[in-house]
Write a protein that holds these residues in place. Structure first.
Motif, short mmCIF file in Angstrom:
data_model
loop_
_atom_site.label_atom_id
_atom_site.label_comp_id
_atom_site.label_asym_id
_atom_site.label_seq_id
_atom_site.Cartn_x
_atom_site.Cartn_y
_atom_site.Cartn_z
N MET A 1 -63.85 -55.03 -26.40
CA MET A 1 -64.51 -55.53 -25.19
C MET A 1 -63.53 -56.39 -24.41
SD MET A 1 -68.00 -55.56 -24.39
CE MET A 1 -68.55 -53.90 -24.60
N GLY A 2 -63.46 -56.18 -23.10
CA GLY A 2 -62.60 -56.99 -22.25
C GLY A 2 -63.31 -58.27 -21.83
N MET A 3 -62.51 -59.24 -21.44
CA MET A 3 -63.05 -60.49 -20.93
C MET A 3 -63.34 -60.34 -19.44
SD MET A 3 -60.21 -63.02 -22.46
CE MET A 3 -60.92 -64.37 -23.33
N SER A 4 -64.27 -61.10 -18.94
CA SER A 4 -64.53 -61.05 -17.51
C SER A 4 -63.78 -62.18 -16.82
CB SER A 4 -66.03 -61.14 -17.23
OG SER A 4 -66.54 -62.37 -17.67
N VAL A 5 -63.46 -61.95 -15.56
CA VAL A 5 -62.75 -62.92 -14.75
C VAL A 5 -63.77 -63.85 -14.11
CG1 VAL A 5 -61.29 -63.20 -12.72
CG2 VAL A 5 -60.84 -61.34 -14.32
N THR A 6 -63.53 -65.15 -14.18
CA THR A 6 -64.40 -66.13 -13.55
C THR A 6 -63.64 -66.86 -12.46
OG1 THR A 6 -63.80 -67.82 -15.18
CG2 THR A 6 -65.76 -66.49 -15.65
N ILE A 7 -64.34 -67.21 -11.39
CA ILE A 7 -63.73 -67.93 -10.26
C ILE A 7 -64.33 -69.32 -10.21
CG2 ILE A 7 -63.50 -68.01 -7.75
CD1 ILE A 7 -63.55 -64.92 -7.78
N SER A 8 -63.44 -70.33 -10.09
CA SER A 8 -63.90 -71.71 -10.03
C SER A 8 -62.90 -72.55 -9.24
CB SER A 8 -64.05 -72.28 -11.44
OG SER A 8 -62.80 -72.28 -12.11
N GLU A 9 -63.30 -73.79 -8.96
CA GLU A 9 -62.42 -74.74 -8.29
C GLU A 9 -61.27 -75.08 -9.24
OE1 GLU A 9 -61.47 -76.82 -4.88
OE2 GLU A 9 -63.41 -75.83 -5.10
N ALA A 10 -60.07 -75.12 -8.72
CA ALA A 10 -58.91 -75.49 -9.53
C ALA A 10 -58.93 -76.98 -9.84
CB ALA A 10 -57.62 -75.14 -8.79
N THR A 11 -58.32 -77.35 -10.95
CA THR A 11 -58.17 -78.75 -11.32
C THR A 11 -56.68 -79.09 -11.38
OG1 THR A 11 -58.07 -78.32 -13.70
CG2 THR A 11 -60.28 -78.61 -12.71
N ASP A 12 -56.38 -80.38 -11.52
CA ASP A 12 -54.98 -80.81 -11.63
C ASP A 12 -54.26 -80.11 -12.79
OD1 ASP A 12 -54.97 -82.49 -9.47
OD2 ASP A 12 -55.41 -84.29 -10.64
N THR A 13 -55.00 -79.83 -13.85
CA THR A 13 -54.37 -79.20 -15.01
C THR A 13 -53.97 -77.74 -14.74
OG1 THR A 13 -56.51 -78.59 -15.95
CG2 THR A 13 -55.57 -80.70 -16.64
N ASP A 14 -54.46 -77.16 -13.64
CA ASP A 14 -54.11 -75.78 -13.27
C ASP A 14 -52.83 -75.69 -12.47
OD1 ASP A 14 -56.45 -74.64 -14.42
OD2 ASP A 14 -57.60 -75.17 -12.62
N ALA A 15 -52.33 -76.82 -11.97
CA ALA A 15 -51.21 -76.81 -11.03
C ALA A 15 -49.99 -76.06 -11.55
CB ALA A 15 -50.83 -78.25 -10.65
N GLU A 16 -49.63 -76.29 -12.80
CA GLU A 16 -48.44 -75.64 -13.34
C GLU A 16 -48.63 -74.12 -13.45
OE1 GLU A 16 -45.56 -76.00 -17.20
OE2 GLU A 16 -46.53 -77.83 -16.46
N GLN A 17 -49.81 -73.68 -13.88
CA GLN A 17 -50.08 -72.24 -13.96
C GLN A 17 -50.07 -71.61 -12.56
OE1 GLN A 17 -52.86 -70.24 -16.68
NE2 GLN A 17 -53.55 -72.30 -17.24
N ILE A 18 -50.63 -72.32 -11.57
CA ILE A 18 -50.63 -71.82 -10.20
C ILE A 18 -49.20 -71.67 -9.70
CG2 ILE A 18 -51.25 -72.35 -7.80
CD1 ILE A 18 -53.79 -73.74 -8.96
N ARG B 1 -59.85 -66.96 -13.48
CA ARG B 1 -59.37 -67.07 -14.86
C ARG B 1 -59.79 -65.85 -15.67
NH1 ARG B 1 -58.23 -72.53 -15.27
NH2 ARG B 1 -59.53 -73.81 -13.95
N LEU B 2 -58.89 -65.45 -16.53
CA LEU B 2 -59.17 -64.46 -17.56
C LEU B 2 -58.98 -65.24 -18.85
CD1 LEU B 2 -59.83 -61.51 -18.19
CD2 LEU B 2 -57.37 -61.07 -18.26
N GLY B 3 -60.09 -65.67 -19.43
CA GLY B 3 -60.01 -66.61 -20.55
C GLY B 3 -59.50 -67.92 -20.01
N GLU B 4 -58.41 -68.43 -20.58
CA GLU B 4 -57.81 -69.69 -20.12
C GLU B 4 -56.69 -69.47 -19.10
OE1 GLU B 4 -58.92 -72.81 -20.96
OE2 GLU B 4 -60.54 -71.64 -21.85
N GLU B 5 -56.29 -68.22 -18.91
CA GLU B 5 -55.16 -67.92 -18.03
C GLU B 5 -55.58 -67.82 -16.57
OE1 GLU B 5 -51.78 -64.44 -17.33
OE2 GLU B 5 -53.43 -64.06 -18.71
N VAL B 6 -54.87 -68.51 -15.69
CA VAL B 6 -55.08 -68.39 -14.25
C VAL B 6 -54.39 -67.10 -13.82
CG1 VAL B 6 -54.57 -69.37 -11.99
CG2 VAL B 6 -55.27 -70.87 -13.87
N VAL B 7 -55.18 -66.14 -13.32
CA VAL B 7 -54.63 -64.84 -12.93
C VAL B 7 -54.65 -64.61 -11.42
CG1 VAL B 7 -55.08 -63.72 -15.15
CG2 VAL B 7 -56.84 -63.66 -13.36
#
Length: 167
Positions: A1-18, A61-67
Motif C-alpha cells: 500500500m502506498g502512502m498518501s500525500v498530505t498538504i499543510s502549512e510549513a513550519t520552521d522545521t521544514d525550511a531545510e527540506q524546502i 508531505r509523503l510521510g515525513e518527506e516534503v515532496v
C-alpha cells in the motif's frame, strides 16, 4: 500500500527540506535557460525561514518527506503573489502541483483577502505555463530579462465566494 500525500502549512522545521527540494527542482529550469545563478538556486536557508515567517508557505508531505511546496503573499491592494511552486521530480505529472496551487489560492483567498492571483515563470517553461493555463491563469505581461530569459506574468481574478471557508 502506498502512502498518501498530505498538504499543510510549513513550519520552521521544514525550511531545510524546502531548500534542498528547491535546489533539486530548479536544476531543470537553470539548464533550460543556461543560467545556474537564478535566485532559487542561490537562496539561503535564512531567507527561506524569513519567507516562512512573512507569508503563507504550504508543503506536501509523503510521510515525513516534503515532496512539494509553494509560497504566497497578499499585498494591501489584494493581489496574491504565488511563487516557487515546486514538486519533487519523481512526484511530477500526478496532479500534485495543481493540488498545491488550489490549496495556496484557498489559503490566500480566505476571508476575501485576495482579489486577484498572480504568478510568473520563464517563457520556455512550457509545463509550468500549461499548468497555470489549466488553472485559469492568463498571460498579462512579459519582461525580457536577457537574451536567454523572458519572464511571463500570469494572473486570474479570485472568484467571489470561492475561497470562503465553511463553518
Amino acid at each position: 500500500m502506498g502512502m498518501s500525500v498530505t498538504i499543510s502549512e510549513a513550519t520552521d522545521t521544514d525550511a531545510e527540506q524546502i531548500l534542498k527540494l528547491q535546489y533539486l527542482c530548479y536544476q531543470s529550469e537553470a539548464e533550460l535557460y543556461g543560467d545556474y545563478s537564478i535566485e532559487p538556486l542561490t537562496q539561503s536557508l535564512v531567507s527561506i525561514k524569513a519567507e516562512l515567517a512573512e507569508g503563507s508557505v504550504l508543503v506536501a508531505r509523503l510521510g515525513e518527506e516534503v515532496v512539494a511546496s509553494v509560497r504566497g503573499t497578499v499585498d494591501a491592494a489584494g493581489t496574491a503573489r504565488i511563487g516557487k511552486l515546486i514538486v519533487h521530480p519523481r512526484m511530477q505529472r500526478h496532479g500534485l502541483g495543481g493540488r498545491l496551487l488550489d490549496a495556496i489560492e484557498r489559503r490566500l483567498g480566505e476571508g476575501g483577502t485576495a482579489q486577484r492571483f498572480e504568478l510568473f515563470t520563464g517563457h520556455r517553461s512550457e509545463s509550468n505555463l500549461q499548468l497555470y493555463r489549466k488553472h485559469g491563469y492568463a498571460p498579462v505581461r512579459t519582461r525580457r530579462v536577457d537574451d536567454r530569459l523572458t519572464v511571463v506574468t500570469l494572473s486570474k481574478d479570485a472568484e467571489a465566494g470561492a475561497y470562503v471557508t465553511s463553518a
